[in-house]
Enzyme design. Structure first.
Site, short mmCIF file in Angstrom:
data_model
loop_
_atom_site.label_atom_id
_atom_site.label_comp_id
_atom_site.label_asym_id
_atom_site.label_seq_id
_atom_site.Cartn_x
_atom_site.Cartn_y
_atom_site.Cartn_z
N TYR A 27 -59.89 -6.57 -12.59
CA TYR A 27 -59.43 -5.80 -13.80
C TYR A 27 -58.07 -5.03 -13.71
O TYR A 27 -57.65 -4.42 -14.49
CB TYR A 27 -60.58 -4.85 -14.25
CG TYR A 27 -61.87 -5.54 -14.50
CD1 TYR A 27 -61.93 -6.63 -15.31
CD2 TYR A 27 -62.96 -5.09 -13.61
CE1 TYR A 27 -63.06 -7.13 -15.51
CE2 TYR A 27 -64.00 -5.75 -13.77
CZ TYR A 27 -64.20 -7.10 -14.94
OH TYR A 27 -65.50 -7.56 -14.93
N ASN A 37 -63.23 -5.31 -26.70
CA ASN A 37 -63.56 -5.74 -25.40
C ASN A 37 -65.12 -5.30 -25.29
O ASN A 37 -65.00 -3.88 -25.08
CB ASN A 37 -62.78 -5.28 -24.46
CG ASN A 37 -63.14 -5.73 -22.94
OD1 ASN A 37 -64.24 -6.51 -22.81
ND2 ASN A 37 -62.21 -5.72 -21.76
N ASP A 93 -74.55 -8.95 -34.62
CA ASP A 93 -74.90 -8.65 -35.91
C ASP A 93 -74.15 -7.57 -36.81
O ASP A 93 -73.75 -7.87 -38.04
CB ASP A 93 -76.76 -8.12 -36.00
CG ASP A 93 -77.36 -9.28 -35.77
OD1 ASP A 93 -76.98 -10.82 -35.87
OD2 ASP A 93 -78.57 -9.21 -35.71
N HIS A 125 -60.60 -9.97 -23.26
CA HIS A 125 -61.23 -9.71 -22.04
C HIS A 125 -60.09 -9.75 -21.09
O HIS A 125 -59.27 -10.40 -21.19
CB HIS A 125 -62.28 -10.79 -21.56
CG HIS A 125 -63.48 -10.79 -22.42
ND1 HIS A 125 -64.37 -9.76 -22.51
CD2 HIS A 125 -63.58 -11.82 -23.40
CE1 HIS A 125 -65.45 -10.29 -23.26
NE2 HIS A 125 -64.85 -11.24 -24.03
N SER A 171 -60.31 -10.05 -17.62
CA SER A 171 -60.32 -11.22 -16.67
C SER A 171 -60.64 -12.66 -17.35
O SER A 171 -60.91 -12.47 -18.64
CB SER A 171 -61.63 -10.94 -16.02
OG SER A 171 -62.81 -10.88 -16.45
N ARG A 212 -70.91 -15.41 -17.56
CA ARG A 212 -69.87 -14.75 -18.51
C ARG A 212 -69.15 -15.88 -19.49
O ARG A 212 -68.25 -15.42 -20.20
CB ARG A 212 -68.84 -14.32 -17.39
CG ARG A 212 -69.29 -13.14 -16.74
CD ARG A 212 -68.13 -12.45 -15.99
NE ARG A 212 -68.88 -11.90 -14.65
CZ ARG A 212 -69.13 -10.60 -14.79
NH1 ARG A 212 -69.05 -9.84 -15.86
NH2 ARG A 212 -69.81 -10.05 -13.45
C1 DQA Z 1 -64.85 -8.08 -19.13
C2 DQA Z 1 -65.48 -9.31 -18.75
C3 DQA Z 1 -66.94 -9.26 -18.71
O1 DQA Z 1 -67.70 -10.24 -18.28
C4 DQA Z 1 -67.38 -8.17 -17.84
O2 DQA Z 1 -68.91 -7.70 -17.94
C5 DQA Z 1 -66.93 -6.66 -18.23
C6 DQA Z 1 -65.33 -6.97 -18.46
C7 DQA Z 1 -63.49 -8.25 -19.03
O3 DQA Z 1 -62.56 -7.28 -19.74
O4 DQA Z 1 -62.80 -9.04 -18.37
O5 DQA Z 1 -67.17 -5.67 -17.99
O6 DQA Z 1 -65.20 -7.75 -20.65
#
Ligand code: DQA
Length: 145
Positions: A23, A75, A88, A101, A103, A112
């Site tokens: 991150y 996010n 929903d 996201h 990542s 994920r």
């Molecule tokens: C995330 C990716 C998710 O899988 C993870 O649980 C996060 C951050 C990202 O910004 O890459 O908390 O959303």
């Protein structure tokens, strides 16, 4: 002026401290500052909101519906992968929603790879760190009618 709401979900207040390999080192406040600056450039109002409580996130999305925001960038962190409640709530909105996201979720653990929001968002951006948010804001701004 069009208004774009940026929603940050669970654990994202810890950006800058948590898992810098995934991150980076930017804090959420720094990300919000960059979003605000880009919003000025694009001529849109940007509001940012973060919560660690699922029901509060749903309530903020309901408020976005009532307030008639013009687009949403979200996010949702880990909620992305399992929260039908947030999905929903998002489905109530009729405006463009961009999922972002930091990542590349597809290059990580299999759980994920699934987003329960996929069918209710306009599109998804992942893997570009803070730029995922900035690209998401650009996409949302250009998706506004
Ligand atoms: C995330 C990716 C998710 O899988 C993870 O649980 C996060 C951050 C990202 O910004 O890459 O908390 O959303």
């Amino acid at each position: 002026m069009a208004k774009i709401l940026t929603l940050h979900g669970v654990n994202l207040n810890m950006f800058g401290k948590r898992d810098p390999k995934q991150y980076g080192t930017a804090t959420l406040a720094q990300i919000d500052e960059q979003l605000g600056a880009l919003g000025k450039e694009l001529g849109v109002e940007v509001e940012c909101y973060q919560t660690n409580i699922e029901g509060e996130m749903c309530a903020r999305i309901h408020q976005a519906f009532t307030e008639k925001v013009d687009a949403v960038v979200i996010n949702a962190g880990a909620w992305t992968h399992y929260s039908i409640a947030i999905r929903d709530a998002l489905a109530i909105l009729t405006v463009p929603i961009v999922e972002v996201h930091m990542s590349n979720v597809h290059a990580r653990e299999p759980f994920r790879h699934v987003s329960v929001f996929a069918e209710v968002v306009k599109g998804q951006i992942c893997g570009f760190g803070v730029d995922s948010y900035l690209l998401g804001l650009r996409a949302a701004a250009s998706a506004i009618q």
